[in-house]
Design a protein around this motif. Structure first.
Motif, PDB file in Angstrom:
ATOM      1  N   ASN A 329       0.833  -1.213   0.000  1.00  0.00           N
ATOM      2  CA  ASN A 329       0.000   0.000   0.000  1.00  0.00           C
ATOM      3  C   ASN A 329       0.862   1.255   0.000  1.00  0.00           C
ATOM      4  OD1 ASN A 329      -2.460  -1.197  -0.094  1.00  0.00           O
ATOM      5  ND2 ASN A 329      -2.943  -0.980   2.067  1.00  0.00           N
ATOM      6  N   ALA A 330       1.894   1.247   0.876  1.00  0.00           N
ATOM      7  CA  ALA A 330       2.770   2.423   0.966  1.00  0.00           C
ATOM      8  C   ALA A 330       3.386   2.726  -0.398  1.00  0.00           C
ATOM      9  CB  ALA A 330       3.851   2.178   2.010  1.00  0.00           C
ATOM     10  N   ASP A 357       5.152   6.147   4.811  1.00  0.00           N
ATOM     11  CA  ASP A 357       5.403   6.613   3.440  1.00  0.00           C
ATOM     12  C   ASP A 357       5.262   8.121   3.363  1.00  0.00           C
ATOM     13  OD1 ASP A 357       2.664   7.426   2.645  1.00  0.00           O
ATOM     14  OD2 ASP A 357       2.193   5.306   2.931  1.00  0.00           O
ATOM     15  N   ILE A 360       0.342  10.043  -0.742  1.00  0.00           N
ATOM     16  CA  ILE A 360      -0.818  10.933  -0.875  1.00  0.00           C
ATOM     17  C   ILE A 360      -1.576  11.143   0.443  1.00  0.00           C
ATOM     18  CG2 ILE A 360      -1.207  10.431  -3.320  1.00  0.00           C
ATOM     19  CD1 ILE A 360      -3.244   8.352  -2.451  1.00  0.00           C
ATOM     20  N   ILE A 362      -4.171  10.148   3.767  1.00  0.00           N
ATOM     21  CA  ILE A 362      -5.605   9.832   3.830  1.00  0.00           C
ATOM     22  C   ILE A 362      -6.277  10.900   4.684  1.00  0.00           C
ATOM     23  CG2 ILE A 362      -7.296   8.051   4.475  1.00  0.00           C
ATOM     24  CD1 ILE A 362      -4.704   6.184   4.696  1.00  0.00           C
ATOM     25  N   LEU A 370     -11.443   2.528   7.396  1.00  0.00           N
ATOM     26  CA  LEU A 370     -10.427   2.133   6.418  1.00  0.00           C
ATOM     27  C   LEU A 370     -10.179   0.623   6.341  1.00  0.00           C
ATOM     28  CD1 LEU A 370      -8.808   4.023   4.590  1.00  0.00           C
ATOM     29  CD2 LEU A 370      -6.882   3.747   6.124  1.00  0.00           C
ATOM     30  N   ARG A 376     -12.900   1.937   0.161  1.00  0.00           N
ATOM     31  CA  ARG A 376     -11.859   2.655  -0.560  1.00  0.00           C
ATOM     32  C   ARG A 376     -12.034   4.154  -0.390  1.00  0.00           C
ATOM     33  NH1 ARG A 376     -12.310  -1.564  -5.264  1.00  0.00           N
ATOM     34  NH2 ARG A 376     -10.283  -2.548  -5.009  1.00  0.00           N
ATOM     35  N   ASP A 378     -10.824   6.345  -2.478  1.00  0.00           N
ATOM     36  CA  ASP A 378     -11.122   6.889  -3.797  1.00  0.00           C
ATOM     37  C   ASP A 378     -11.145   5.725  -4.781  1.00  0.00           C
ATOM     38  OD1 ASP A 378     -10.995   7.914  -6.312  1.00  0.00           O
ATOM     39  OD2 ASP A 378      -9.502   9.463  -5.843  1.00  0.00           O
ATOM     40  N   ARG A 381      -8.936   5.814  -7.956  1.00  0.00           N
ATOM     41  CA  ARG A 381      -7.496   5.680  -7.724  1.00  0.00           C
ATOM     42  C   ARG A 381      -7.119   4.221  -7.412  1.00  0.00           C
ATOM     43  NH1 ARG A 381      -6.113   7.709  -2.555  1.00  0.00           N
ATOM     44  NH2 ARG A 381      -6.731   9.807  -3.081  1.00  0.00           N
ATOM     45  N   SER A 382      -7.990   3.562  -6.617  1.00  0.00           N
ATOM     46  CA  SER A 382      -7.698   2.180  -6.250  1.00  0.00           C
ATOM     47  C   SER A 382      -7.761   1.272  -7.461  1.00  0.00           C
ATOM     48  CB  SER A 382      -8.689   1.702  -5.206  1.00  0.00           C
ATOM     49  OG  SER A 382      -8.504   2.429  -4.049  1.00  0.00           O
ATOM     50  N   GLY A 387      -5.647  -2.314  -6.670  1.00  0.00           N
ATOM     51  CA  GLY A 387      -5.897  -2.874  -5.332  1.00  0.00           C
ATOM     52  C   GLY A 387      -7.162  -3.726  -5.315  1.00  0.00           C
ATOM     53  N   THR A 388      -7.214  -4.640  -4.349  1.00  0.00           N
ATOM     54  CA  THR A 388      -8.388  -5.510  -4.250  1.00  0.00           C
ATOM     55  C   THR A 388      -9.387  -4.972  -3.234  1.00  0.00           C
ATOM     56  OG1 THR A 388      -7.400  -6.812  -2.491  1.00  0.00           O
ATOM     57  CG2 THR A 388      -6.999  -7.560  -4.741  1.00  0.00           C
ATOM     58  N   GLY A 391      -6.762  -5.540   1.369  1.00  0.00           N
ATOM     59  CA  GLY A 391      -5.448  -5.510   2.034  1.00  0.00           C
ATOM     60  C   GLY A 391      -5.539  -5.162   3.509  1.00  0.00           C
ATOM     61  N   LEU A 392      -6.217  -4.060   3.828  1.00  0.00           N
ATOM     62  CA  LEU A 392      -6.254  -3.635   5.236  1.00  0.00           C
ATOM     63  C   LEU A 392      -7.184  -4.513   6.072  1.00  0.00           C
ATOM     64  CD1 LEU A 392      -6.050   0.255   5.043  1.00  0.00           C
ATOM     65  CD2 LEU A 392      -4.253  -1.379   5.550  1.00  0.00           C
ATOM     66  N   ALA A 393      -8.182  -5.136   5.411  1.00  0.00           N
ATOM     67  CA  ALA A 393      -9.050  -6.071   6.150  1.00  0.00           C
ATOM     68  C   ALA A 393      -8.203  -7.268   6.599  1.00  0.00           C
ATOM     69  CB  ALA A 393     -10.203  -6.531   5.271  1.00  0.00           C
ATOM     70  N   PHE A 418       1.459   3.448   9.285  1.00  0.00           N
ATOM     71  CA  PHE A 418       0.631   2.376   9.851  1.00  0.00           C
ATOM     72  C   PHE A 418       1.501   1.644  10.866  1.00  0.00           C
ATOM     73  CE2 PHE A 418      -3.145   2.051   7.046  1.00  0.00           C
ATOM     74  CZ  PHE A 418      -2.813   3.027   6.114  1.00  0.00           C
TER      75      PHE A 418
HETATM   76  P1  ADP Z   1      -6.688  -1.495  -1.699  1.00  0.00           P
HETATM   77  O1  ADP Z   1      -6.528  -2.821  -2.304  1.00  0.00           O
HETATM   78  O2  ADP Z   1      -7.707  -0.630  -2.375  1.00  0.00           O
HETATM   79  O3  ADP Z   1      -5.369  -0.810  -1.512  1.00  0.00           O
HETATM   80  P2  ADP Z   1      -6.711  -1.726   1.132  1.00  0.00           P
HETATM   81  O4  ADP Z   1      -7.649  -2.419   2.032  1.00  0.00           O
HETATM   82  O5  ADP Z   1      -5.301  -2.187   1.162  1.00  0.00           O
HETATM   83  O6  ADP Z   1      -7.332  -1.792  -0.305  1.00  0.00           O
HETATM   84  O7  ADP Z   1      -6.751  -0.197   1.478  1.00  0.00           O
HETATM   85  C1  ADP Z   1      -7.988   0.462   1.593  1.00  0.00           C
HETATM   86  C2  ADP Z   1      -7.876   1.905   1.165  1.00  0.00           C
HETATM   87  O8  ADP Z   1      -7.057   2.633   2.075  1.00  0.00           O
HETATM   88  C3  ADP Z   1      -7.194   2.070  -0.160  1.00  0.00           C
HETATM   89  O9  ADP Z   1      -8.122   2.001  -1.185  1.00  0.00           O
HETATM   90  C4  ADP Z   1      -6.554   3.436  -0.063  1.00  0.00           C
HETATM   91  O10 ADP Z   1      -7.455   4.425  -0.480  1.00  0.00           O
HETATM   92  C5  ADP Z   1      -6.302   3.619   1.415  1.00  0.00           C
HETATM   93  N1  ADP Z   1      -4.879   3.387   1.770  1.00  0.00           N
HETATM   94  C6  ADP Z   1      -4.344   2.265   2.297  1.00  0.00           C
HETATM   95  N2  ADP Z   1      -3.026   2.442   2.546  1.00  0.00           N
HETATM   96  C7  ADP Z   1      -2.735   3.686   2.174  1.00  0.00           C
HETATM   97  C8  ADP Z   1      -1.528   4.486   2.192  1.00  0.00           C
HETATM   98  N3  ADP Z   1      -0.355   3.998   2.645  1.00  0.00           N
HETATM   99  N4  ADP Z   1      -1.611   5.756   1.748  1.00  0.00           N
HETATM  100  C9  ADP Z   1      -2.770   6.269   1.308  1.00  0.00           C
HETATM  101  N5  ADP Z   1      -3.936   5.599   1.272  1.00  0.00           N
HETATM  102  C10 ADP Z   1      -3.930   4.321   1.688  1.00  0.00           C
END
Ligand code: ADP
Length: 439
Positions: A329-330, A357, A360, A362, A370, A376, A378, A381-382, A387-388, A391-393, A418
């Motif tokens: 993600n970073a 990082d 951009i 958040i 999140l 998401r 945006d 952008r994703s 991105g799927t 990731g954060l889940a 993070f």
């Molecule tokens: P994705 O696959 O869309 O990256 P994640 O679950 O990993 O899904 O992240 C969810 C959302 O959090 C992302 O769509 C993004 O908008 C935001 N995000 C995650 N990590 C970052 C980061 N390091 N900097 C900026 N935005 C982030």
């Protein structure tokens, strides 16, 4: 009767009697004797009333004694106080029994335990769920009667900030949710509810997602195989077709990544929460991750700072996937020349992993949601970054299963950090997790 006035009347009366006695004594020539006899009589009367009061206090069920003057006032007041006490007791008794009735009618087991862990009271459901019978088991140690190891650990652990899920016996499907709250002088109220049906439903949902993801993988692999074969001969195709096929290939790759993440998420969700016994050498894990990222993104600036050698009680694959998701993600959400720093350090005695990082960032409004699946900031952008949305889940699940805490600090347009704060590994370890470069 006003007690001050009553006393004054009594003093006046005694003075009057004594004066009369003195007058009479002067007339008959024996003033001292007359006063003494009257004083003794007055004292005798008071002692007699005191005896009546004493007797009545010992036998409050008997009728209130009658008396004149100040003693009458004393008896009346005592009677009123007794009646108020009786009424207050009655009110208290009825609220206690109301409370017990309401707890007793619950479908969840409710047990009151004193500060030493002895049962004070339990309801009917406690008999059905845990085999506790009240009043027979009253006064017994709860842990002598409820022998579930998970329950014992939670009960003795003392941290009741969130409920615990316990399994009555190893390998048994039934699941109980236990909630404990403290009250009074260290007493505890224990609630136990059967959550087997809910857990079964959750499992069905997880199995469904896992099965669908698994089933979709085979046709997708076939489609991707054909696409790559056709694209390898793109010279023979018209540019219009080539572009369409490239887009299909791109989307198929996204779908493959999505299925992979869904499968992984349902796997880590369904792993039973056993105590994490593996000791993971995080320094080795992070070095391995850095090397992987270097080979796939040689152009990116990735800094690894290892300030502690602390190990983590946990699961190597899960920890690797959490760290990897944060780093990916970073990289994804930073400019190509933006640096990403991974730090493994100690803070207040606990090991902390931070991925920082200069990307951009958040907006703070998004932070609470999140880590939800597919959330998401945006969408466009994703999609562009591939991105799927899982990731954060995945990170959140890994954090929860390691009793860790995730914190996110971010400033829109300036970058994000993070951090995962882990509990201290339980004991210093000799054997680090397999597959890592040792320290
Ligand atoms: P994705 O696959 O869309 O990256 P994640 O679950 O990993 O899904 O992240 C969810 C959302 O959090 C992302 O769509 C993004 O908008 C935001 N995000 C995650 N990590 C970052 C980061 N390091 N900097 C900026 N935005 C982030």
């Amino acid at each position: 009767m006003n007690s001050g006035v009553g006393w004054l009347r009594a003093v006046r009366l005694a003075t009057l009697f004594l004066s009369l006695a003195l007058g009479l004594g002067l007339i008959i020539g024996y003033p001292a004797e007359a006063v003494a006899i009257t004083a003794v009589a007055l004292l005798g009367y008071s002692l007699y009333q005191l005896r009546r009061l004493h007797h009545w206090l010992q036998h409050p069920e008997e009728e209130t004694p009658d008396a004149m003057g100040v003693w009458g006032g004393v008896f009346d007041r005592m009677h009123a106080v007794q009646r108020e006490n009786r009424e207050a007791q009655g009110r208290l008794r009825s609220s206690v029994s109301y409370l017990r009735d309401s707890l007793g009618s619950m479908r969840d087991a409710a047990i009151m335990v004193d500060r030493d862990g002895f049962i004070q009271w339990s309801n009917k459901a406690a008999e059905r769920l845990l085999g506790l019978r009240y009043p027979q088991d009253g006064g017994q140690a709860l842990l002598n009667l409820v022998r579930m190891p998970d329950f014992k650990r939670y009960f003795l652990g003392g941290d009741f900030s969130s409920p615990a899920v316990v399994h009555p016996e190893a390998g048994e499907e039934r699941q109980f949710e236990v909630e404990i709250s403290r009250f009074g002088d260290g007493d505890r109220l224990v609630f136990v509810r059967d959550v087997t049906a809910r857990a079964r439903l959750e499992q069905t949902r997880r199995d469904f997602v896992a099965n669908v993801s698994h089933e979709l993988r085979t046709p997708l692999t076939v489609i991707m195989g054909y696409l790559s074969t056709i694209l390898s001969q793109s010279d023979e195709l018209s540019p219009r077709f080539t572009k369409a096929l490239q887009q299909m290939d791109q989307q198929a790759s996204r779908m493959e990544a999505l299925l992979k993440d869904l499968l992984w998420l349902s796997r880590i969700e369904s792993v039973r929460q056993d105590p994490l016994e593996e000791r993971v050498n995080m320094c080795g894990l992070l070095e391995e991750l850095r090397d992987e990222i270097h080979s796939s993104h040689p152009e990116r600036k990735l800094v690894l700072e290892l300030a502690t050698k602390q190990l983590v009680n946990g699961d190597y694959r899960q920890l690797h996937s959490a760290a990897s998701n944060l780093v990916q993600n970073a990289l994804k959400y930073s400019a190509p020349d933006g640096a990403v720093t991974i730090t493994w350090q100690e803070s207040d005695g606990q090991p902390v992993l931070t991925v920082k990082d200069e990307g951009i960032g958040i907006d703070n409004v998004h932070l609470p949601r999140l880590t939800e699946r597919f959330y998401r900031v945006d969408d466009s952008r994703s999609t562009a970054t591939g991105g799927t949305g899982l990731g954060l889940a995945i990170v959140k699940h890994v954090v929860a299963s390691h009793d860790a805490e995730l914190s996110i600090h971010s400033q829109f347009g300036r970058g994000s950090a993070f951090s995962i704060r882990f509990p201290r590994a339980e004991s210093p370890v000799t054997a680090a997790s397999a597959g890592n470069s040792g320290l």
